[in-house]
Design an enzyme around this catalytic site. Structure first.
Site, short mmCIF file in Angstrom:
data_model
loop_
_atom_site.label_atom_id
_atom_site.label_comp_id
_atom_site.label_asym_id
_atom_site.label_seq_id
_atom_site.Cartn_x
_atom_site.Cartn_y
_atom_site.Cartn_z
N GLY A 147 20.46 38.23 23.11
CA GLY A 147 20.78 37.60 24.41
C GLY A 147 21.04 36.12 24.24
N ARG A 148 20.64 35.37 25.26
CA ARG A 148 20.95 33.94 25.30
C ARG A 148 20.39 33.18 24.09
NH1 ARG A 148 19.78 35.26 30.85
NH2 ARG A 148 17.64 35.35 30.18
N GLU A 259 -3.10 34.64 23.94
CA GLU A 259 -2.72 33.23 24.01
C GLU A 259 -3.67 32.53 24.97
OE1 GLU A 259 1.43 32.81 25.00
OE2 GLU A 259 2.08 33.94 23.26
N HIS A 278 2.98 28.77 21.87
CA HIS A 278 3.97 29.06 22.93
C HIS A 278 4.59 27.77 23.45
CE1 HIS A 278 5.06 32.47 25.87
NE2 HIS A 278 6.02 31.57 25.85
P1 NAD Z 1 17.94 37.56 27.24
O1 NAD Z 1 17.63 38.46 28.38
O2 NAD Z 1 19.15 36.70 27.32
O3 NAD Z 1 18.04 38.43 25.90
C1 NAD Z 1 17.20 39.50 25.61
C2 NAD Z 1 18.02 40.52 24.85
O4 NAD Z 1 17.16 41.56 24.40
C3 NAD Z 1 19.11 41.17 25.71
O5 NAD Z 1 20.38 40.95 25.13
C4 NAD Z 1 18.73 42.65 25.69
O6 NAD Z 1 19.88 43.50 25.63
C5 NAD Z 1 17.92 42.75 24.41
N1 NAD Z 1 17.05 43.91 24.37
C6 NAD Z 1 16.32 44.46 25.38
N2 NAD Z 1 15.65 45.54 24.94
C7 NAD Z 1 15.94 45.67 23.62
C8 NAD Z 1 15.54 46.58 22.60
N3 NAD Z 1 14.71 47.59 22.88
N4 NAD Z 1 16.00 46.40 21.36
C9 NAD Z 1 16.85 45.37 21.09
N5 NAD Z 1 17.30 44.50 22.01
C10 NAD Z 1 16.83 44.63 23.25
O7 NAD Z 1 16.62 36.68 27.01
P2 NAD Z 1 16.49 35.28 26.26
O8 NAD Z 1 16.57 34.19 27.26
O9 NAD Z 1 17.34 35.26 25.07
O10 NAD Z 1 14.93 35.39 25.83
C11 NAD Z 1 14.54 36.22 24.76
C12 NAD Z 1 13.03 36.26 24.62
O11 NAD Z 1 12.51 34.95 24.47
C13 NAD Z 1 12.28 36.85 25.83
O12 NAD Z 1 11.21 37.63 25.36
C14 NAD Z 1 11.70 35.66 26.51
O13 NAD Z 1 10.55 36.01 27.22
C15 NAD Z 1 11.37 34.79 25.31
N6 NAD Z 1 11.19 33.38 25.64
C16 NAD Z 1 10.23 32.70 24.97
C17 NAD Z 1 10.02 31.35 25.22
C18 NAD Z 1 9.01 30.55 24.46
O14 NAD Z 1 8.52 29.56 24.97
N7 NAD Z 1 8.69 30.93 23.24
C19 NAD Z 1 10.79 30.71 26.21
C20 NAD Z 1 11.78 31.44 26.86
C21 NAD Z 1 11.97 32.78 26.57
#
Ligand code: NAD
Length: 303
Positions: A147-148, A259, A278
């Protein structure tokens, strides 16, 4: 002033978000010297800019004018979504505000683990002779979820370090993955061919323990795992086992099941594991963007 919609901000957010909202709304803060409680304004509040506080169904029922709750960040676990839906209250998030920050943190962990930075910083004994890092250049990065954040990571890894990037995301068309600069591949191939595997999936029933012992042992010996997504997507017992067997060379974790991670957690005593609490999204830029994006959503909605 009386004509302007009333917006409540329970906890501090970046000043730029506040300033933006104040141009369009009567803003009341739930903190500071003249703190306003929810009960003070429940009858008039039209919007809430929500950072860490909670909005439950009972609060929504006491707020007849409330039509938008704008989350600062992406998680929705602090809002009673069922009640919001029943009452037609729009709930928004700021999904792109921290993308670059988390992508950069992912690269920071990747570099730190591949170069033994954790061991080097602790500098116990003859560290200099003991450390032999690996370059990123020419190595393969496997992204789980594309994803993003993962697509930003792919861009930096390819353009900045000359890495080959594989990506597994069954919910996206292969052509979309390829267009964003990664080679689409099934999970088993991503694992088998990647020197570093990095997780970027949401935590769901399908992704809980998506990476277990069999998956870790199917990676090349000396591989590393990076997780900035959610604790629980990698089975932590399996990770410990793969590290202790010497199969994996290290791991970089910004997220863990517990956490904050307890001081006596076994992951903390693994020399090749780097743990951050985190903080992937904790940058000045992301904080500002979360506040201004959330404020913008409230302004747009109330207009
Ligand atoms: P996003 O929704 O843009 O991307 C997530 C991707 O995962 C999507 O493209 C989706 O198709 C894919 N996906 C879903 N189920 C799947 C599976 N079973 N197998 C493979 N791919 C699968 O989200 P994002 O903004 O890129 O965020 C990604 C992760 O990062 C999330 O878990 C979010 O909670 C986490 N995150 C962490 C922090 C941090 O502080 N560490 C901050 C923001 C987001």
């Amino acid at each position: 002033m009386g004509e302007r919609p009333l917006v409540w901000i329970p906890r501090p957010v970046h000043d730029d978000g506040l300033a933006l909202l104040r141009d369009h709304a009567d803003v009341r803060l739930g903190y500071g010297d003249a703190a306003t409680t929810f009960d003070d304004i429940a009858g008039q509040v039209a919007g809430i800019l929500l950072r860490t506080a909670r909005v439950d169904g009972a609060m929504m029922r006491r707020a007849p004018a409330l039509t938008i709750i704008a989350r600062h960040g992406v998680g929705l676990d602090t809002v009673d979504l069922d009640t919001a839906e029943q009452r037609g209250i729009v709930v928004t998030t700021t999904p792109t505000a921290n993308t670059q920050s988390v992508a950069e943190h992912t690269i920071a962990l990747l570099l730190a683990v591949r170069r033994g930075i954790g061991v080097a910083v602790r500098n116990e004994g003859d560290t200099r002779a003991a450390i032999q890092g690996r370059e990123l250049s020419g190595s393969t990065l496997g992204l789980i979820g594309f994803g993003r954040i993962a697509s930003r990571v792919a861009h930096i890894a390819r353009q900045g370090f000359g890495m080959r990037v594989l990506a597994y995301d069954p919910l996206l068309p292969d052509a979309g993955i390829a267009a964003a600069g990664a080679e689409p591949a099934p999970l088993d191939r991503v694992l088998a061919q990647s020197d570093a595997v990095s997780l970027h999936v949401p935590l769901t029933e399908r992704t809980r323990h998506l990476i277990g012992l069999a998956e870790l042992l199917s990676m090349p010996k000396g591989g590393v795992v990076i997780n900035t997504s959610r604790g629980g997507t990698v089975d932590e017992d399996a990770l410990l086992s793969a590290l202790r067997q010497g199969h994996l060379a290290g791991a970089g974790l910004d997220v863990t099941v517990l956490e904050p991670l307890p001081a006596d957690h076994p992951l903390r005593t693994e020399p090749s594991v780097i743990i951050t609490p985190h903080v992937g999204a904790q940058t000045a830029e992301a904080m500002r963007r979360m506040a201004t994006d959330a404020a913008g959503k409230i302004i747009e909605h109330l207009a």
